[in-house]
Design an enzyme around this catalytic site. Structure first.
Site, PDB file in Angstrom:
ATOM      1  N   PRO A 131       0.718  -1.176  -0.147  1.00 37.56           N
ATOM      2  CA  PRO A 131       0.110  -0.076  -0.246  1.00 37.56           C
ATOM      3  C   PRO A 131       1.266   1.705  -0.071  1.00 37.56           C
ATOM      4  CG  PRO A 131       0.090  -0.777   2.415  1.00 37.56           C
ATOM      5  CD  PRO A 131       0.430  -1.697   1.280  1.00 37.56           C
ATOM      6  N   CYS A 132       1.478   1.215  -1.104  1.00 34.87           N
ATOM      7  CA  CYS A 132       1.937   3.156  -1.116  1.00 34.87           C
ATOM      8  C   CYS A 132       1.531   4.039  -0.693  1.00 34.87           C
ATOM      9  CB  CYS A 132       2.756   3.057  -2.497  1.00 34.87           C
ATOM     10  SG  CYS A 132       2.274   2.535  -3.973  1.00 34.87           S
ATOM     11  N   HIS A 133       0.333   3.383  -1.252  1.00 34.67           N
ATOM     12  CA  HIS A 133      -0.844   5.322  -2.040  1.00 34.67           C
ATOM     13  C   HIS A 133      -0.913   5.508  -0.460  1.00 34.67           C
ATOM     14  CE1 HIS A 133      -3.278   1.561  -0.786  1.00 34.67           C
ATOM     15  NE2 HIS A 133      -3.801   1.820  -0.114  1.00 34.67           N
TER      16      HIS A 133
END
Length: 165
Positions: A131-133
């Site tokens: 989950p880079c967001h």
């Protein structure tokens, strides 16, 4: 990825088409079409196909985009430098609906460079699942998403808002 057969599959997400890549029994890539670093590291011999790992990833994404929390995780194989893999492993620890700043991730890794963390986050080959967001600017602002800030905002909203911890 060695001598494993590499497969790709186009997935129609509510935020735009995505490309899923898998090799062997693991997901090796998940990108929004048009994102920076799109298909980076994808094997040249990859072919369209839908082995079980891709079907499982599609099911995971369907559950995720419905607003629910998937109760399983498709196996992921991340290819990158040791530092990048350490950053991506740290991203996996950020709970759904929460965020961390690039500086927070750097501190957790014991490094002094939020910029180096940002570069690694930007090269994440398996978006959403890794989950880079969920990584934001120091003041909580939405910055730096390879697929565009609109998608980052929509993903965080889907997860129930933004809580900085």
């Amino acid at each position: 990825m060695n001598e494993k057969t590499a497969y790709t599959h186009r997935y129609a997400s509510p935020l735009g088409d995505m490309l899923i890549a898998a090799s062997g029994e693991s997901v090796t890539g998940l990108w929004f079409y048009g994102a920076r670093h799109f298909a980076a590291g994808l094997e040249e011999n990859a072919r369209e196909g839908c082995p079980q790992v891709i079907r499982d990833t599609v099911r995971w994404l369907d559950i995720y985009f419905s607003g629910a929390q998937p109760d399983f995780m498709p196996p992921v194989e991340l290819h990158g430098t040791e530092f990048c893999r350490a950053v991506w492993a740290e991203l996996m620890k950020i709970p759904r609906g929460e965020t961390r700043s690039y500086g927070d991730v750097a501190k957790r890794l014991g490094v002094n460079s939020a910029q180096a963390v940002g570069a690694a986050v930007g090269r994440n080959p398996v978006c959403i699942i890794v989950p880079c967001h969920r990584v934001v600017g120091a003041n909580g602002s939405l910055v730096g998403y390879a697929a565009g800030l609109y998608k980052k905002e929509r993903l965080l909203a889907l997860e129930g808002g933004i809580k900085n911890v």
